[in-house]
Design an enzyme around this catalytic site. Structure first.
Site, PDB file in Angstrom:
ATOM      1  N   THR A  16       8.127  52.000  31.780  1.00  0.00           N
ATOM      2  CA  THR A  16       8.065  52.708  32.895  1.00  0.00           C
ATOM      3  C   THR A  16       7.014  52.250  33.710  1.00  0.00           C
ATOM      4  OG1 THR A  16       9.139  54.627  32.057  1.00  0.00           O
ATOM      5  CG2 THR A  16       8.152  54.873  34.059  1.00  0.00           C
ATOM      6  N   LYS A  79      14.625  69.415  38.734  1.00  0.00           N
ATOM      7  CA  LYS A  79      13.672  70.376  37.993  1.00  0.00           C
ATOM      8  C   LYS A  79      12.788  71.165  39.140  1.00  0.00           C
ATOM      9  CE  LYS A  79       9.554  69.805  35.272  1.00  0.00           C
ATOM     10  NZ  LYS A  79       8.684  69.022  34.453  1.00  0.00           N
ATOM     11  N   THR A 339       3.080  64.850  33.384  1.00  0.00           N
ATOM     12  CA  THR A 339       2.146  64.170  34.096  1.00  0.00           C
ATOM     13  C   THR A 339       1.944  62.771  34.092  1.00  0.00           C
ATOM     14  OG1 THR A 339       0.293  65.429  32.775  1.00  0.00           O
ATOM     15  CG2 THR A 339       0.638  66.210  34.911  1.00  0.00           C
TER      16      THR A 339
HETATM   17  C1  LIG Z   1       6.058  62.430  23.010  1.00  0.00           C
HETATM   18  C2  LIG Z   1       5.767  62.137  24.555  1.00  0.00           C
HETATM   19  C3  LIG Z   1       6.596  62.528  25.489  1.00  0.00           C
HETATM   20  C4  LIG Z   1       6.173  61.965  26.996  1.00  0.00           C
HETATM   21  N1  LIG Z   1       7.050  62.685  27.760  1.00  0.00           N
HETATM   22  C5  LIG Z   1       6.764  62.562  29.066  1.00  0.00           C
HETATM   23  C6  LIG Z   1       7.363  63.403  30.293  1.00  0.00           C
HETATM   24  O1  LIG Z   1       8.128  64.001  30.133  1.00  0.00           O
HETATM   25  N2  LIG Z   1       6.778  62.763  31.432  1.00  0.00           N
HETATM   26  C7  LIG Z   1       6.042  61.962  31.703  1.00  0.00           C
HETATM   27  O2  LIG Z   1       5.753  61.633  32.927  1.00  0.00           O
HETATM   28  N3  LIG Z   1       5.517  61.134  30.838  1.00  0.00           N
HETATM   29  C8  LIG Z   1       5.822  61.365  29.500  1.00  0.00           C
HETATM   30  N4  LIG Z   1       5.542  60.776  28.775  1.00  0.00           N
HETATM   31  C9  LIG Z   1       4.782  59.546  29.030  1.00  0.00           C
HETATM   32  C10 LIG Z   1       5.573  58.328  29.295  1.00  0.00           C
HETATM   33  O3  LIG Z   1       6.743  58.054  28.091  1.00  0.00           O
HETATM   34  C11 LIG Z   1       4.950  57.131  29.533  1.00  0.00           C
HETATM   35  O4  LIG Z   1       3.729  57.229  30.399  1.00  0.00           O
HETATM   36  C12 LIG Z   1       5.679  56.178  30.226  1.00  0.00           C
HETATM   37  O5  LIG Z   1       6.810  56.031  29.410  1.00  0.00           O
HETATM   38  C13 LIG Z   1       5.206  54.750  30.375  1.00  0.00           C
HETATM   39  O6  LIG Z   1       4.978  54.139  29.090  1.00  0.00           O
HETATM   40  P1  LIG Z   1       4.423  52.411  29.149  1.00  0.00           P
HETATM   41  O7  LIG Z   1       5.228  51.892  30.205  1.00  0.00           O
HETATM   42  O8  LIG Z   1       2.902  52.700  29.410  1.00  0.00           O
HETATM   43  O9  LIG Z   1       4.428  52.090  28.021  1.00  0.00           O
HETATM   44  P2  LIG Z   1       5.716  51.341  26.906  1.00  0.00           P
HETATM   45  O10 LIG Z   1       7.020  52.388  27.192  1.00  0.00           O
HETATM   46  O11 LIG Z   1       5.209  51.887  25.531  1.00  0.00           O
HETATM   47  O12 LIG Z   1       6.020  50.164  27.254  1.00  0.00           O
HETATM   48  C14 LIG Z   1       5.164  49.031  26.636  1.00  0.00           C
HETATM   49  C15 LIG Z   1       5.737  47.731  27.053  1.00  0.00           C
HETATM   50  O13 LIG Z   1       4.758  46.876  26.692  1.00  0.00           O
HETATM   51  C16 LIG Z   1       5.547  45.732  26.115  1.00  0.00           C
HETATM   52  N5  LIG Z   1       4.758  45.182  25.038  1.00  0.00           N
HETATM   53  C17 LIG Z   1       4.013  45.640  24.198  1.00  0.00           C
HETATM   54  N6  LIG Z   1       3.369  44.753  23.204  1.00  0.00           N
HETATM   55  C18 LIG Z   1       3.735  43.450  23.872  1.00  0.00           C
HETATM   56  C19 LIG Z   1       3.371  42.275  23.385  1.00  0.00           C
HETATM   57  N7  LIG Z   1       2.621  41.845  22.339  1.00  0.00           N
HETATM   58  N8  LIG Z   1       4.299  41.216  24.205  1.00  0.00           N
HETATM   59  C20 LIG Z   1       5.103  41.432  25.082  1.00  0.00           C
HETATM   60  N9  LIG Z   1       5.301  42.716  25.520  1.00  0.00           N
HETATM   61  C21 LIG Z   1       4.773  43.695  24.850  1.00  0.00           C
HETATM   62  C22 LIG Z   1       6.964  46.290  25.570  1.00  0.00           C
HETATM   63  O14 LIG Z   1       7.687  45.469  25.135  1.00  0.00           O
HETATM   64  C23 LIG Z   1       7.126  47.519  26.457  1.00  0.00           C
HETATM   65  O15 LIG Z   1       7.769  46.756  27.413  1.00  0.00           O
HETATM   66  C24 LIG Z   1       5.582  61.098  27.189  1.00  0.00           C
HETATM   67  C25 LIG Z   1       5.070  60.318  26.026  1.00  0.00           C
HETATM   68  C26 LIG Z   1       5.075  60.526  24.715  1.00  0.00           C
HETATM   69  C27 LIG Z   1       4.361  60.021  23.900  1.00  0.00           C
END
Ligand SMILES: Cc1cc2nc3c(=O)[nH]c(=O)nc-3n(C[C@H](O)[C@H](O)[C@H](O)COP(=O)(O)OP(=O)(O)OC[C@H]3O[C@@H](n4cnc5c(N)ncnc54)[C@H](O)[C@@H]3O)c2cc1C
Length: 495
Positions: A16, A79, A339
């Site tokens: 995301t 929501k 959040t």
């Molecule tokens: C239990 C839980 C519940 C949650 N519920 C909510 C909610 O209800 N509302 C809300 O706002 N937020 C919520 N969140 C937070 C939300 O899920 C995240 O903020 C959001 O999904 C963003 O994630 P991200 O993109 O930072 O990481 P990720 O989704 O983990 O994406 C990481 C990316 O990095 C890439 N990557 C990693 N390492 C490498 C590598 N070596 N080489 C190439 N690519 C790589 C992966 O392929 C992936 O595409 C929740 C989190 C958790 C843990």
């Protein structure tokens, strides 16, 4: 700092955070930039993050996303707030709604009027004065041109990522598939020069955005930016997520149900329900947690419970050298008030406002870090409030939360409210006065006084004032269709 102009932006990670950054940067300032996003199909995204707060409407508006299309594509629902069950004590429930409750005056919020009404025996429940809360309770919803409800969305995290990707690619973002194996930094100043992929490909850039999730490959593994650990205030460190079939119609609110050593979420979407259990591994084993979760879901599971381990806190520097962390790489506050997506969006908005086209300066980096830290601190305090102000004494976990020391900033806000009923919102706090009032009262704090300005109203006037607001809320909600009917007409997803 580095006075090199910024043209090439490399986003590492396609969850995301990565795709939201890619969509916003490409759509809003992309003509001046070359933007690439590197992600690996072999490394899954965290796969959760399905409840939001109303600020998501702002970024959607900026990206000119038509709302029905967005909701169809993400199987989204509306929501109006969060229902907290068993948080104050077992069997107790309250809703933190996104709406305004009643109407205050220049000196005192509505709750002061309500408190006096309680003393006189003429106030109804606090929630009776809030249309959003009443609509949530009755599972009603509509978007009206007048007296618009304040709302956010529930959405499917995987579909949301795909939706954002489409926008980003339409605006010229290049997606590079591959696993990052190495982050190469300049030996002189430590700035990141390029990412090397397992394939041998080298991706060079001027500015790097770390969206690699909890791995924090750039901001921490390469740049060692440091981490403020908040786990002594927020002891949950584990989660299990499971998707289930829908049972009944989707309600327009998230459910948060406190359990023995954590809490369970239920997020109703059009095609399924997102469920999860956030808990402290110090007080509960993973096996027991899984059993509690599965014993307490309503529909049949359609996925296996997926464990997620996390550490609560924030990166000491969100922006370090030529790297900015967004999303889970920048830190994590558990999802009790949904959040995290907001914090991603906030990081993007500030980056857009301060984008270093002409080069990175210390003042910009410091300002950015200060802004993000201050907002995260406010959210941290708001979440701790839910755990700390409780009457629960049935488990070691709740005893710890009730008795733990809390940040001075939060203690001050609690004392001020308890002693005077006053709530002053710091500029960087995303949660308005009414959010704090609802949660503080919901968790069991009753102010010892109301603002004396309320005494300018006679009891007869106060009664009529309260009655009018209550009647207006009732009348507004009575005219709304059911949430399910509204979704079916406005944004029904196909499939
Ligand atoms: C239990 C839980 C519940 C949650 N519920 C909510 C909610 O209800 N509302 C809300 O706002 N937020 C919520 N969140 C937070 C939300 O899920 C995240 O903020 C959001 O999904 C963003 O994630 P991200 O993109 O930072 O990481 P990720 O989704 O983990 O994406 C990481 C990316 O990095 C890439 N990557 C990693 N390492 C490498 C590598 N070596 N080489 C190439 N690519 C790589 C992966 O392929 C992936 O595409 C929740 C989190 C958790 C843990």
């Amino acid at each position: 700092m580095q006075n090199k102009s910024i043209k090439r932006v490399v986003i590492a990670g396609g969850g995301t955070a990565g795709w939201m950054a890619a969509a916003a940067l490409s759509k809003l300032i992309g003509k001046q930039l070359d933007i690439a996003l590197v992600e690996s199909d072999d490394i899954p995204t965290v796969g959760v993050g399905e409840a939001t707060i109303p600020t998501i409407l702002t970024i959607n508006r900026l990206l000119q996303i038509p709302e029905p299309e967005f909701l169809q594509a993400t199987q989204g629902t509306f929501k109006l707030g969060i229902e907290f069950e068993n948080w104050r004590k077992q069997g107790h429930r309250y809703i933190h709604s996104f709406g305004d409750t009643g109407q205050g005056c220049w000196a005192a919020g509505f709750h002061h009027f309500w408190l006096k009404g309680m003393e006189r025996g003429i106030s109804s429940d606090y929630g009776e004065y809030c249309p959003e809360l009443k609509a949530a309770e009755q599972s009603k919803f509509a978007i009206q041109s007048q007296k618009k409800l304040n709302y956010a969305y529930h959405l499917d995290a995987g579909l949301y990522g795909r939706f954002l990707r489409k926008i980003a690619e339409q605006h010229g973002v290049r997606r590079i598939e591959g696993k990052i194996s190495d982050v190469q930094c300049n030996t002189d100043d430590g700035y990141i020069q390029s990412l090397r992929l397992e394939s041998g490909q080298v991706v060079e850039g001027d500015l790097f955005i770390d969206c690699t999730g909890f791995r924090a490959l750039l901001i921490e593994q390469a740049l060692e930016s440091g981490f403020d650990d908040w786990s002594h205030w927020l002891p949950c460190d584990s989660a299990l997520a499971v998707q289930t079939e829908s049972v009944g119609e989707a309600v327009p609110y998230t459910r948060s149900i406190a359990r023995c050593s954590g809490w369970q979420w239920r997020i109703p979407l059009q095609h399924r329900v997102g469920n999860g259990f956030v808990y402290s591994s110090k007080y509960l084993s993973d096996d027991k947690a899984e059993q509690i979760l599965l014993d307490n879901v309503e529909g049949a599971p359609i996925t296996k419970p997926r464990p997620i381990k996390f550490r609560t806190g924030q990166r000491k520097q969100y922006w370090n050298k030529n790297c900015i962390a967004l999303g889970l790489s920048s830190g994590f506050i558990e999802p009790l008030e949904s959040t995290s997506i907001h914090l991603i969006q906030n990081g993007i908005m500030w980056l857009l406002l301060m984008f270093p086209f002409q080069g990175i300066t210390k003042s910009v980096v410091n300002e950015y870090n200060e802004k993000l830290r201050r907002e995260a601190d406010c959210i941290r305090d708001f979440i701790i409030l839910h755990y700390h102000v409780t009457e629960r004494d049935d488990t070691d976990f709740w005893n710890y939360c009730r008795e733990m020391s809390i940040p001075d900033s939060l203690q001050h806000r609690i004392d001020l409210f308890r002693e005077t009923g006053r709530v002053f919102k710091p500029q960087d706090d995303v949660f308005a006065e009414n959010s704090w009032v609802q949660v503080m009262m919901g968790q069991g704090i009753t102010p010892e006084q109301y603002h004396p300005i309320v005494d300018m109203m006679s009891d007869v006037e106060l009664k009529s004032f309260l009655q009018t607001i209550e009647n207006n809320a009732k009348s507004l909600v009575s005219q709304l269709p059911s949430h399910a009917d509204f979704v079916a007409h406005y944004c029904k997803a196909v499939g």
